[in-house]
Write an enzyme that holds these catalytic residues in place. Structure first.
Site, PDB file in Angstrom:
ATOM      1  N   ASP A 166       8.422   0.623   7.376  1.00  0.00           N
ATOM      2  CA  ASP A 166       7.780   1.888   7.735  1.00  0.00           C
ATOM      3  C   ASP A 166       6.881   1.788   8.941  1.00  0.00           C
ATOM      4  O   ASP A 166       5.713   1.442   8.827  1.00  0.00           O
ATOM      5  CB  ASP A 166       6.975   2.424   6.558  1.00  0.00           C
ATOM      6  CG  ASP A 166       7.430   3.808   6.229  1.00  0.00           C
ATOM      7  OD1 ASP A 166       8.164   4.376   7.018  1.00  0.00           O
ATOM      8  OD2 ASP A 166       7.031   4.315   5.194  1.00  0.00           O
ATOM      9  N   LYS A 209     -17.631  11.966  10.675  1.00  0.00           N
ATOM     10  CA  LYS A 209     -16.967  11.752   9.391  1.00  0.00           C
ATOM     11  C   LYS A 209     -16.317  10.375   9.418  1.00  0.00           C
ATOM     12  O   LYS A 209     -15.940   9.860  10.478  1.00  0.00           O
ATOM     13  CB  LYS A 209     -15.910  12.828   9.129  1.00  0.00           C
ATOM     14  CG  LYS A 209     -14.722  12.786  10.085  1.00  0.00           C
ATOM     15  CD  LYS A 209     -13.741  13.895   9.778  1.00  0.00           C
ATOM     16  CE  LYS A 209     -12.546  13.852  10.750  1.00  0.00           C
ATOM     17  NZ  LYS A 209     -11.615  14.958  10.559  1.00  0.00           N
ATOM     18  N   ASP A 232       0.883  -1.155   0.000  1.00  0.00           N
ATOM     19  CA  ASP A 232       0.000   0.000   0.000  1.00  0.00           C
ATOM     20  C   ASP A 232       0.926   1.211   0.000  1.00  0.00           C
ATOM     21  O   ASP A 232       2.140   1.073   0.041  1.00  0.00           O
ATOM     22  CB  ASP A 232      -0.984  -0.015   1.175  1.00  0.00           C
ATOM     23  CG  ASP A 232      -0.347   0.358   2.502  1.00  0.00           C
ATOM     24  OD1 ASP A 232       0.842   0.729   2.496  1.00  0.00           O
ATOM     25  OD2 ASP A 232      -1.009   0.273   3.528  1.00  0.00           O
ATOM     26  N   PHE A 240     -11.575   8.086  16.358  1.00  0.00           N
ATOM     27  CA  PHE A 240     -11.486   7.129  15.258  1.00  0.00           C
ATOM     28  C   PHE A 240     -10.845   5.837  15.751  1.00  0.00           C
ATOM     29  O   PHE A 240      -9.881   5.857  16.519  1.00  0.00           O
ATOM     30  CB  PHE A 240     -10.656   7.722  14.124  1.00  0.00           C
ATOM     31  CG  PHE A 240     -10.362   6.751  13.012  1.00  0.00           C
ATOM     32  CD1 PHE A 240     -11.241   6.611  11.950  1.00  0.00           C
ATOM     33  CD2 PHE A 240      -9.209   5.973  13.028  1.00  0.00           C
ATOM     34  CE1 PHE A 240     -10.973   5.721  10.919  1.00  0.00           C
ATOM     35  CE2 PHE A 240      -8.938   5.087  12.008  1.00  0.00           C
ATOM     36  CZ  PHE A 240      -9.826   4.954  10.948  1.00  0.00           C
TER      37      PHE A 240
END
Length: 968
Positions: A705, A548, A371, A524
């Site tokens: 990462d 949202k 990704d 979230f």
């Protein structure tokens, strides 16, 4: 402060290897009850000492078949009283191999030990009855200022005026932005930190688990009337490996050692053995089989006469050179050279090789699973699109949005105060300006962003409260997406200027401050994929629920519409991160009912997450869809050319997306058939059993990462980490670390390719060198009635594979078939390596036939041309053997390096010098000085080498390799 743990050991990781799965209670109480056994700050569970390190290294070395064989061979000298030559000819090579490997791995272990010891020795402030006492590294109650958190803790108190603090979590979860953490409300209200030791309270915590994004616990204070019960969540925790970014915090240690979240998410590193080493090991087993067969044939030709079983052992010792123990030394030293070359490459600066055992793996990659977040991208978000259903605003039309916002607040300031709310509610409800205003207002309020004001590098919240100066303001949040959204609302006129735990302030284009009370906030989570907030407008008293989230979850929450799915797909295809924004107005009664149910659910110990989610979902119905936002994460430099290079190199790129299970299954089946190898560069976005099944099929997986990929990198056969903005945890755990994604192309196309081809050539030549002398021994024994008499004694055996031929053979690690520029320009050359042809059974058989041919020619030639004494056979055959090996190295080299020429001349000089100094032991000096010796050696050498030169010329003339067309 007392930290008594019920239901489990929470001591130092080095002292405790068990974990009690039951929940525990951490007591806060009077100083006289304090337990003095403080858990240490420990980040590594490996003890470094000679008695644990050396056996592990030896065990790993004896996984290689030829090392184990030569150990048994050397030991057999003591068991069988039939020494065939000096004892040092068996023990010295084995000892040298182990010494080189132990020294190399010990150096890497010592570096890790020094780094871990430095971190584990950090000093923290311990809370005492008199306040803080510096100098403790084992405190259960710590006071931290801009320090790494030593253990998993509950956040009790902060010095910040706004009653919160920020954490940097990049070393834990790979996210660069700061996380907001809140102290326990009850303890934050205490006048001083020392008052924590005077209250009677305890924390009930869930059992240790691997989830770093959730926590369930309760805080109870018993000495108040009535007793205080407060729910604890992830916002009240300070996980180990995070860093305090603002203020001073006081926390109580909850988990340590192996119970730390970071430790439970990190597996113990394992010693990695590359596929190339396994292939060489397999070839060594074949050579061992040939050794046994040759020994049995020799004894069979003697009709198994006498003590034939001892003869078998004698022949095994006699032909032991068939298995080249020097191969291990050459390959290990070659890996060191490859690693040094990678580090010194100026075109990929900052590249670090942390594991020098598997550089050849870089030349055998077939699959790329990726990704883009944080690795292909810069992790810098830019707001690109606002979509309202009937109209969309891009970067070129943001001035229209700004004019709509300005017109709304200009009209609002002109209306009488008494009817201001009515005006906004009725007169402009259906206008485009009203729709834009509602969307921008929702974006400006629905987030977890906090403005921080800095003056000369020092955070000054008081400055924010007085003036809200734009030049001093920076935004901090748990996600760069949210920062990008808030920065965009500022650019169009609605600016977030202040925020604390209970309030938020927005500034209008006219400079008026809008005050909002934060009633509830729902952060979230990866499970919910959405966040929400309930605020009260102080000027109108209106209560609004904003939310949202991702389109897949918001589609079932908002009111029916016919454009959401289509527009989300269009924006996603443009590479934008899409968020759906919605709102719902609440009456005071509705909110009070919700709050009562929500507080009750948060105090639950069992199934808290489910109960809280059920209460929140009661609000998430028939919400008004306001807009879609599109944020772009900008790509790093040269990402597209690098991906194109990888594709042309035959590296397949799999696109695994949630919901495409059928396609995923097809890809899994394809990988089951294809036994190539995988480069796993990034953490899969969607975790599922199918994805795990897919990844388990690969022989080489790499991750990078962020700290959340450490376990994957450690489990991978080859791990590459990108040292980006999302932390260095994974980079430090990787086998190879690069600073930019574009460097991956050169790392694979140039260094991976060269390392694999060089190691293949080196290993085959070392095998050829050993088979030549073994063939000569077999011919010699056959001619003399299958006698187990050694052809060469003592020093000649050792010198043959060391000072006489070692330097020219090892110089093959500098050879290359094409220049690095050509390898990058034509990545198709990399594709040839995926078939494994540089080292295969075919090439192995070819080198075996070459060895048998040359060994037979040299030995039969020496026997045919020898004169009256046996020492002449030794001189002629050994000299021809040395010259043949030097010429074969020259035949194998494709690109000459000046060190190769030096190595050839040095080895030849060493042998000529030994003819002079060893003449009394092995040679007849008078025979060597004759013309007869020279012409005989010359003839034998030419007959052994010239046909191979001819075959090489014919092959290049009529069937040239692919790279030769690029160098001609």
């Amino acid at each position: 402060m007392d930290s008594k743990h019920r239901g489990g050991c929470c001591e130092c990781l080095r002292c405790c290897g068990r974990r009690d799965p039951r929940p525990r209670t951490v007591w806060l109480g009077h100083p006289e009850k304090r337990d003095q056994r403080y858990p240490r700050n420990v980040i590594n569970n490996q003890k470094y000492n000679f008695f644990t390190f050396l056996p592990g290294v030896l065990f790993n070395q004896f996984k290689y078949f030829f090392n184990l064989y030569f150990l048994l061979l050397a030991c057999s000298q003591f068991v069988v009283e039939m020494r065939l030559g000096a004892l040092y000819t068996y023990w010295v090579p084995l000892g040298f191999v182990l010494a080189v490997t132990v020294i190399r791995e010990a150096a890497e272990e010592i570096r890790c030990y020094v780094r871990d010891k430095e971190v584990n020795s950090q000093i923290y402030s311990k809370l005492t009855a008199r306040g803080r006492l510096c100098g403790s590294s084992t405190a259960r109650a710590c006071c931290l200022v801009n320090q790494r958190v030593p253990a998993d803790m509950i956040f009790l108190r902060t010095s910040e005026k706004n009653g919160s603090c920020f954490l940097r979590t990049d070393q834990l979860d790979g996210e660069t932005d700061w996380k907001l953490r809140l102290p326990v409300t009850c303890t934050q209200r205490l006048p001083t930190a020392s008052d924590l030791l005077q209250i009677r309270s305890y924390v009930y915590a869930e059992e240790p688990n691997i989830d770093i994004h959730n926590f369930v616990g309760t805080f109870t204070r018993e000495d108040s009337d009535p007793s205080v019960n407060e729910s604890l969540s992830i916002e009240n925790t300070l996980w180990a490996s995070t860093v305090i970014a603002s203020g001073t915090v006081v926390g109580v240690v909850l988990y340590t050692g192996r119970e730390l979240r970071s430790v439970m998410n990190t597996s113990n590193p394992r010693s990695k053995i590359g596929l190339f080493d396994l292939e060489v090991n397999c070839l060594t087993k074949i050579l061992f089989g040939a050794l046994v067969v040759v020994s049995l044939v020799m004894v069979a030709l003697q009709h198994f006469a006498g003590r034939w079983y001892l003869q078998i052992i004698r022949f095994l010792l006699l032909f032991s050179n068939i298995i080249p123990i020097s191969l291990r030394v050459n390959l290990d030293m070659g890996k060191i050279v490859y690693s040094w070359v990678i580090r010194r490459d100026s075109k990929i600066p900052g590249t670090v090789v942390r594991s020098s055992t598997i550089p050849e793996q870089l030349g055998r990659i077939s699959y790329l699973l990726t990704d883009k977040t944080g690795t292909l991208t810069q992790n810098e978000m830019v707001f690109k699109r606002l979509h309202l259903g009937t109209v969309a605003y891009g970067l070129d039309s943001m001035d229209e949005v700004q004019s709509h916002i300005f017109s709304i607040y200009t009209q609002q300031s002109q209306d009488p105060p008494a009817v201001k709310g009515l005006t906004l509610a009725t007169k402009v409800r259906k206008t485009m300006s009203s729709r834009v205003h509602e969307a921008v207002k929702a974006i400006a309020l629905c987030h977890n962003v906090t403005p921080v004001y800095e003056s000369n590098g020092v955070t000054d919240q008081a400055e924010a409260e007085r003036h809200y100066e734009d030049s001093c303001r920076v935004y901090q949040a748990s996600s760069p997406d949210e920062v990008a959204l808030v920065q965009w609302t500022e650019s169009v006129g609605l600016t977030l200027v202040g925020r604390d735990q209970s309030s938020m302030q927005l500034r209008t284009p006219g400079g008026h401050i809008l005050n909002f009370t934060i009633l509830q906030i729902f952060p979230f989570t990866y499970e919910s994929k959405r966040m929400g907030i309930i605020v009260r407008d102080e000027s109108t008293g209106e209560i609004t629920f904003y939310m949202k989230g991702a389109d897949v979850v918001m589609a079932g929450i908002v009111q029916y519409n016919d454009w959401l799915e289509e527009e989300c797909g269009n924006m996603a295809r443009e590479g934008l991160r899409v968020l759906v924004v919605a709102k719902k107005s609440l009456t005071e009664e509705q909110y009070q009912d919700f709050e009562a149910r929500y507080v009750q659910a948060k105090l639950s110990v069992h199934d808290r997450s489910l109960k809280v989610a059920t209460v929140i979902e009661s609000l998430e119905m028939e919400m008004e869809l306001l807009c879609l936002t599109g944020v772009e994460d900008q790509l790093q430099a040269d990402v597209r050319p690098t991906l194109e290079t990888l594709r042309n190199a035959g590296i397949k790129i799999l696109d695994l997306k949630k919901g495409k299970n059928k396609r995923l299954s097809i890809q899994i089946q394809a990988v089951k058939v294809d036994k190539m190898f995988c480069l796993w560069l990034f953490c899969l976005k969607y975790k599922s059993e199918q994805n795990i099944e897919l990844c388990c099929k690969y022989k080489s997986r790499e991750g990078c990462d962020g700290g959340n990929d450490v376990s994957m990198i450690q489990e991978a056969d080859c791990g590459v980490g990108v040292e980006g903005k999302e932390g260095k945890q994974a980079s430090l755990a990787a086998d190879f670390s690069i600073t930019q994604f574009k460097h991956l192309g050169r790392l694979l196309m140039v260094h991976g390719r060269n390392s694999y081809k060089r190691s293949a050539a080196l290993s085959q030549f070392v095998i050829h060198r050993s088979l030549c002398i073994s063939t000569m021994q077999a011919v010699f024994s056959s001619v003399f009635y299958f006698a187990s008499v050694p052809l060469y004694q003592g020093f000649l055996i050792i010198g043959y594979s060391t000072i006489y031929t070692m330097f020219p053979v090892f110089s093959l690690v500098l050879d290359k078939d094409v220049k690095s520029e050509v390898a990058m320009l034509y990545p198709e050359l990399y594709k040839d390596l995926l078939k494994g042809r540089p080292l295969s059974y075919k090439t192995f058989l070819i080198w075996v036939l070459i060895s048998i041919y040359q060994g037979s020619i040299i030995m039969y030639g020496a026997l045919l041309l020898f004169e009256s004494e046996f020492v002449h056979i030794v001189a002629i055959s050994f000299t021809s053997l040395i010259l043949t090996e030097l010429l074969m190295v020259a035949l194998t080299i494709q690109t000459w390096h000046w060190l190769m020429i030096v190595a050839e001349l040095l080895s030849l000089s060493c042998y000529i010098a030994s003819l002079v100094f060893l003449h009394e032991i092995f040679y007849d000096v008078y025979f060597i000085a004759t013309l007869s010796f020279l012409w005989k050696v010359t003839v034998i050498t030419l007959v052994s080498c010239l046909p191979l030169y001819v075959l090489k010329y014919l092959r290049r003339r009529f069937s040239p390799p692919s790279y030769s067309k690029l160098t001609s």
